[in-house]
Design a protein around this motif. Structure first.
Motif, PDB file in Angstrom:
ATOM      1  N   GLY A   1       0.349  -1.250  -0.208  1.00  0.00           N
ATOM      2  CA  GLY A   1      -0.265   0.164   0.104  1.00  0.00           C
ATOM      3  C   GLY A   1       0.707   1.329   0.217  1.00  0.00           C
ATOM      4  N   ASP A   2       0.378   2.107  -0.248  1.00  0.00           N
ATOM      5  CA  ASP A   2       0.959   3.684  -0.013  1.00  0.00           C
ATOM      6  C   ASP A   2       1.382   4.467   1.183  1.00  0.00           C
ATOM      7  N   PHE A   3       3.274   4.058   1.116  1.00  0.00           N
ATOM      8  CA  PHE A   3       3.814   4.275   2.573  1.00  0.00           C
ATOM      9  C   PHE A   3       4.625   4.964   1.923  1.00  0.00           C
ATOM     10  N   ALA A   4       4.705   6.633   2.387  1.00  0.00           N
ATOM     11  CA  ALA A   4       6.122   7.175   2.747  1.00  0.00           C
ATOM     12  C   ALA A   4       5.959   8.187   3.705  1.00  0.00           C
ATOM     13  N   GLY A   5       7.291   9.042   3.958  1.00  0.00           N
ATOM     14  CA  GLY A   5       7.863   9.462   4.940  1.00  0.00           C
ATOM     15  C   GLY A   5       8.529   8.732   6.305  1.00  0.00           C
ATOM     16  N   ARG A   6       9.060   7.813   5.919  1.00  0.00           N
ATOM     17  CA  ARG A   6       8.935   6.681   7.032  1.00  0.00           C
ATOM     18  C   ARG A   6      11.194   6.505   6.754  1.00  0.00           C
ATOM     19  N   ARG A   7      11.734   6.683   6.485  1.00  0.00           N
ATOM     20  CA  ARG A   7      12.688   6.170   5.281  1.00  0.00           C
ATOM     21  C   ARG A   7      13.616   5.805   6.613  1.00  0.00           C
ATOM     22  N   GLU A   8      13.693   7.399   7.574  1.00  0.00           N
ATOM     23  CA  GLU A   8      14.248   7.017   8.443  1.00  0.00           C
ATOM     24  C   GLU A   8      14.553   6.218   9.584  1.00  0.00           C
ATOM     25  N   GLU A   9      13.177   6.072  10.156  1.00  0.00           N
ATOM     26  CA  GLU A   9      12.607   5.084  10.919  1.00  0.00           C
ATOM     27  C   GLU A   9      13.755   2.978  10.531  1.00  0.00           C
ATOM     28  N   LEU A  10      13.032   3.046   9.050  1.00  0.00           N
ATOM     29  CA  LEU A  10      12.547   1.437   8.605  1.00  0.00           C
ATOM     30  C   LEU A  10      15.216   1.600   8.285  1.00  0.00           C
ATOM     31  N   ALA A  11      15.768   2.917   8.661  1.00  0.00           N
ATOM     32  CA  ALA A  11      16.964   2.324   8.052  1.00  0.00           C
ATOM     33  C   ALA A  11      17.326   2.582   9.919  1.00  0.00           C
ATOM     34  N   ARG A  12      16.628   2.681  10.625  1.00  0.00           N
ATOM     35  CA  ARG A  12      16.985   3.039  12.303  1.00  0.00           C
ATOM     36  C   ARG A  12      16.829   1.286  12.400  1.00  0.00           C
ATOM     37  N   ILE A  13      15.406   0.987  12.007  1.00  0.00           N
ATOM     38  CA  ILE A  13      15.938  -0.669  12.808  1.00  0.00           C
ATOM     39  C   ILE A  13      16.504  -1.720  12.423  1.00  0.00           C
ATOM     40  N   THR A  14      17.271  -0.494  10.927  1.00  0.00           N
ATOM     41  CA  THR A  14      18.170  -2.213  10.406  1.00  0.00           C
ATOM     42  C   THR A  14      19.433  -2.111  10.550  1.00  0.00           C
ATOM     43  N   ARG A  15      19.773  -0.950  11.175  1.00  0.00           N
ATOM     44  CA  ARG A  15      20.934  -0.435  12.046  1.00  0.00           C
ATOM     45  C   ARG A  15      21.143  -1.744  13.344  1.00  0.00           C
ATOM     46  N   TRP A  16      19.984  -1.292  13.456  1.00  0.00           N
ATOM     47  CA  TRP A  16      20.001  -2.186  14.951  1.00  0.00           C
ATOM     48  C   TRP A  16      19.803  -3.751  15.087  1.00  0.00           C
ATOM     49  N   VAL A  17      19.373  -3.985  13.983  1.00  0.00           N
ATOM     50  CA  VAL A  17      19.344  -5.889  13.728  1.00  0.00           C
ATOM     51  C   VAL A  17      20.529  -5.960  13.335  1.00  0.00           C
ATOM     52  N   GLN A  18      21.466  -4.865  12.583  1.00  0.00           N
ATOM     53  CA  GLN A  18      22.935  -5.516  12.143  1.00  0.00           C
ATOM     54  C   GLN A  18      23.677  -5.763  13.126  1.00  0.00           C
ATOM     55  N   THR A  19      23.389  -4.273  14.483  1.00  0.00           N
ATOM     56  CA  THR A  19      24.159  -4.205  15.789  1.00  0.00           C
ATOM     57  C   THR A  19      23.965  -5.714  16.155  1.00  0.00           C
ATOM     58  N   GLY A  20      22.647  -6.076  16.415  1.00  0.00           N
ATOM     59  CA  GLY A  20      22.649  -7.259  17.009  1.00  0.00           C
ATOM     60  C   GLY A  20      23.078  -7.936  16.480  1.00  0.00           C
ATOM     61  N   ARG A  21      22.832  -7.957  15.908  1.00  0.00           N
ATOM     62  CA  ARG A  21      23.922  -9.928  14.322  1.00  0.00           C
ATOM     63  C   ARG A  21      25.016  -9.577  15.351  1.00  0.00           C
ATOM     64  N   ALA A  22      25.517  -8.547  15.175  1.00  0.00           N
ATOM     65  CA  ALA A  22      27.576  -8.186  14.896  1.00  0.00           C
ATOM     66  C   ALA A  22      27.984  -8.630  16.812  1.00  0.00           C
ATOM     67  N   SER A  23      27.079  -8.332  17.951  1.00  0.00           N
ATOM     68  CA  SER A  23      27.276  -8.380  19.173  1.00  0.00           C
ATOM     69  C   SER A  23      27.226 -10.557  19.703  1.00  0.00           C
ATOM     70  N   ALA A  24      27.959 -10.315  20.676  1.00  0.00           N
ATOM     71  CA  ALA A  24      28.589 -11.949  20.645  1.00  0.00           C
ATOM     72  C   ALA A  24      27.835 -12.378  21.405  1.00  0.00           C
ATOM     73  N   ALA A  25      26.590 -11.656  22.187  1.00  0.00           N
ATOM     74  CA  ALA A  25      25.435 -12.137  23.013  1.00  0.00           C
ATOM     75  C   ALA A  25      24.088 -13.137  21.983  1.00  0.00           C
ATOM     76  N   THR A  26      23.682 -14.165  22.255  1.00  0.00           N
ATOM     77  CA  THR A  26      22.413 -14.198  21.478  1.00  0.00           C
ATOM     78  C   THR A  26      21.092 -13.729  21.948  1.00  0.00           C
ATOM     79  N   ARG A  27      20.862 -12.796  21.971  1.00  0.00           N
ATOM     80  CA  ARG A  27      19.320 -11.941  22.546  1.00  0.00           C
ATOM     81  C   ARG A  27      18.838 -11.427  21.484  1.00  0.00           C
ATOM     82  N   PRO A  28      17.016 -11.246  21.632  1.00  0.00           N
ATOM     83  CA  PRO A  28      16.749 -10.668  20.973  1.00  0.00           C
ATOM     84  C   PRO A  28      16.548  -9.023  20.191  1.00  0.00           C
ATOM     85  N   THR A  29      16.425  -8.113  19.005  1.00  0.00           N
ATOM     86  CA  THR A  29      16.463  -6.498  18.958  1.00  0.00           C
ATOM     87  C   THR A  29      15.000  -6.226  19.339  1.00  0.00           C
ATOM     88  N   VAL A  30      14.351  -6.025  20.435  1.00  0.00           N
ATOM     89  CA  VAL A  30      13.228  -5.247  20.768  1.00  0.00           C
ATOM     90  C   VAL A  30      13.522  -4.331  20.323  1.00  0.00           C
TER      91      VAL A  30
END
Length: 510
Positions: free
Chosen positions: A247-276
């Protein structure tokens, strides 16, 4: 079998001893672990049955089955003795105190009058500790034992249904599932299903007397590979059950980029835990749409996805119970249906405890995306977090939730800015010729819609046949209340003819 529930059993013993009022120490012979004698007898009986069958000329498989049956029966007797023994000790202690009388020791309190309030307050604690211990013993002890030995009585002996998956049991620390590799191919545990039971005996598990790491090739090649394929297929299909993100979606590129960075940071961490991630904002701000769009955008990072509507902000419905939320997640993420059945007479707390254990085992080492939509209860959210996987948990809520010691990222979903609102209006209108640019009218429309994506999409759908000034006039009528209600009323009163409005009113009565 009892080793996996050591922590819960120790808590149960402490609760019983606390209820006794300090009458008998945990190191006492009668208050010590109740498993030593019966467990030894059960083990000797199982070995004797195995040896006797071999001596009589039966095959090794039949002898092993007989020994497993004797071991399971001995384990059940051990559990019954432990629970009844603890109850008898508690009752005997209380009776001894009551019979002490005035001439007894002064520390006894001279009868039930002094012990009454404490006993009443401790009964519920002892019962709760007992329920947690029994649930842990069943999930971490008996079920994995039956899976390893391939006991025919563990599940119905029938051909596996298409949705059933085999089990994977880990030997992690404290009874929790730990890393497990396939003896032939060396696959890690996340490539094998967790927390599931298969009608066939578990492949890849060494038989008694067989060295660890050796497997029987004739039982590994067909069953294990097909089970892993079914597991991957179920998780892959779960993405198709997400809401459409087209559907129509606009104006949330920065929020999507922040979620992506948080996921990548969690994957790079030594601890196995979810990104919340806590996505909070007012109704209509696009929290759910943002979460769904993030799940689709990060699909390559995860093996499956699931959305649970917790109905926290619904006025006409009760919030979804934790038990129902766990059942929904387990069904969507491939848990076999037979593992979701409960023994007769199980209480609601016992069911939730068992489902929580199965949920954690199911997602151990399996990264998935979980969307907990419209949440209001922080305790419920904590119960639905996969603790031992690198999953992404997106929680949508009106206000930020206090998750205690859980590391969570807080992301406010605010109203769209001028550029985002204009982009969404143009996309929702779909007009090939937007007409002359009118910044003042666009700002007025954004103001009347509160910058909320839901209201802007409803208002933008009127732009295909009307100008910006006409849309401002429709939104500025005094009939509307909130921005979303004002936009929906304009869509109803201006965008529909008399016949369509009449049909819509009749549909609301159906």
């Amino acid at each position: 079998m009892a080793a996996g529930a050591d922590a819960e059993y120790a808590a149960y013993v402490r609760a019983v001893e606390k209820g006794d009022g300090g009458g008998r120490a945990a190191g006492d012979g009668s208050a010590g672990p109740a498993f030593s004698g019966p467990a030894l007898v059960a083990g000797v009986a199982a070995v004797a049955a195995f040896g006797a069958d071999l001596a009589l000329g039966t095959t090794a498989g039949t002898a092993l089955g007989a020994g497993a049956v004797v071991a399971v029966a001995g384990a059940a007797a051990t559990v019954l003795k432990a629970t009844s023994g603890r109850g008898g000790q508690s009752g005997a202690t209380g009776a001894g105190r009551d019979s002490a009388g005035p001439g007894g020791a002064g520390s006894a309190g001279a009868g039930p009058a002094g012990a009454g309030p404490a006993g009443t307050g401790s009964d519920s604690a002892v019962g709760a500790a007992r329920e947690r211990w029994l649930a842990a013993l069943e999930v971490r002890g008996m079920l994995p034992f039956l899976e390893r030995e391939g006991e025919p009585g563990a599940v119905p002996a029938q051909a596996p249904a298409p949705e059933r998956e085999p089990a994977a049991v880990g030997g992690g620390e404290g009874g929790r599932p730990g890393p497990l590799t396939d003896g032939a191919a060396g696959r890690p545990a996340q490539d094998r299903p967790t927390g599931a039971v298969s009608p066939e005996p578990l492949t890849g598990w060494p038989a008694p007397g067989r060295p660890t790491g050796t497997v029987r090739p004739e039982r590994l090649r067909g069953t294990d590979r097909s089970a892993a394929a079914r597991r991957r297929a179920v998780l892959e299909r779960s993405f198709g059950q997400l809401p459409d993100a087209g559907g129509d979606f606009a104006g949330r590129r920065e929020e999507l980029a922040r979620i992506t960075r948080w996921v990548q940071t969690g994957r790079a961490s030594a601890a196995t835990r979810p990104t919340v991630v806590l996505l909070h904002g007012e109704p209509g701000s696009g929290r759910t749409a943002l979460a769904v769009r993030a799940a689709h955008a990060l699909r390559d990072q995860f093996r499956g996805a699931c959305v649970v509507d917790l109905r926290g902000g619904a006025s006409d419905e009760r919030p979804l119970a934790t038990r129902e939320a766990l059942l929904h997640l387990l069904n969507r993420l491939g848990a076999p249906r037979e593992r979701l059945l409960f023994r007769e007479g199980a209480t609601a707390d016992q069911q939730v405890a068992r489902l929580t254990e199965l949920y954690q085992r199911q997602l151990t080492g399996v990264p998935v995306t979980v969307i907990l939509d419209d949440a209001v209860d922080a305790a419920q959210v904590r119960a639905l977090l996969p603790e031992r996987s690198e999953s992404l948990v997106l929680v949508t809520c009106r206000e930020p939730l206090d998750l205690g010691d859980v590391a969570a990222h807080v992301l406010p979903v605010a109203a769209l800015d001028a550029a985002g609102a204009e982009e969404l209006l143009r996309a929702a209108g779909g007009a090939p010729d937007p007409g002359p640019y009118d910044a003042e009218a666009l700002d007025r429309i954004r103001e009347l819609c509160g910058g909320l994506p839901l209201a802007l999409r409803a208002a933008g759908s009127l732009l295909g046949r009307r100008s910006l000034d006409e849309l401002v006039a429709a939104l500025g009528r005094p009939d509307g209340g909130s921005p979303v209600e004002r936009a929906l009323w304009a869509r109803y009163s201006v965008g529909l003819d008399d016949e369509a409005r009449r049909l819509l009113r009749r549909l609301s009565l159906a």
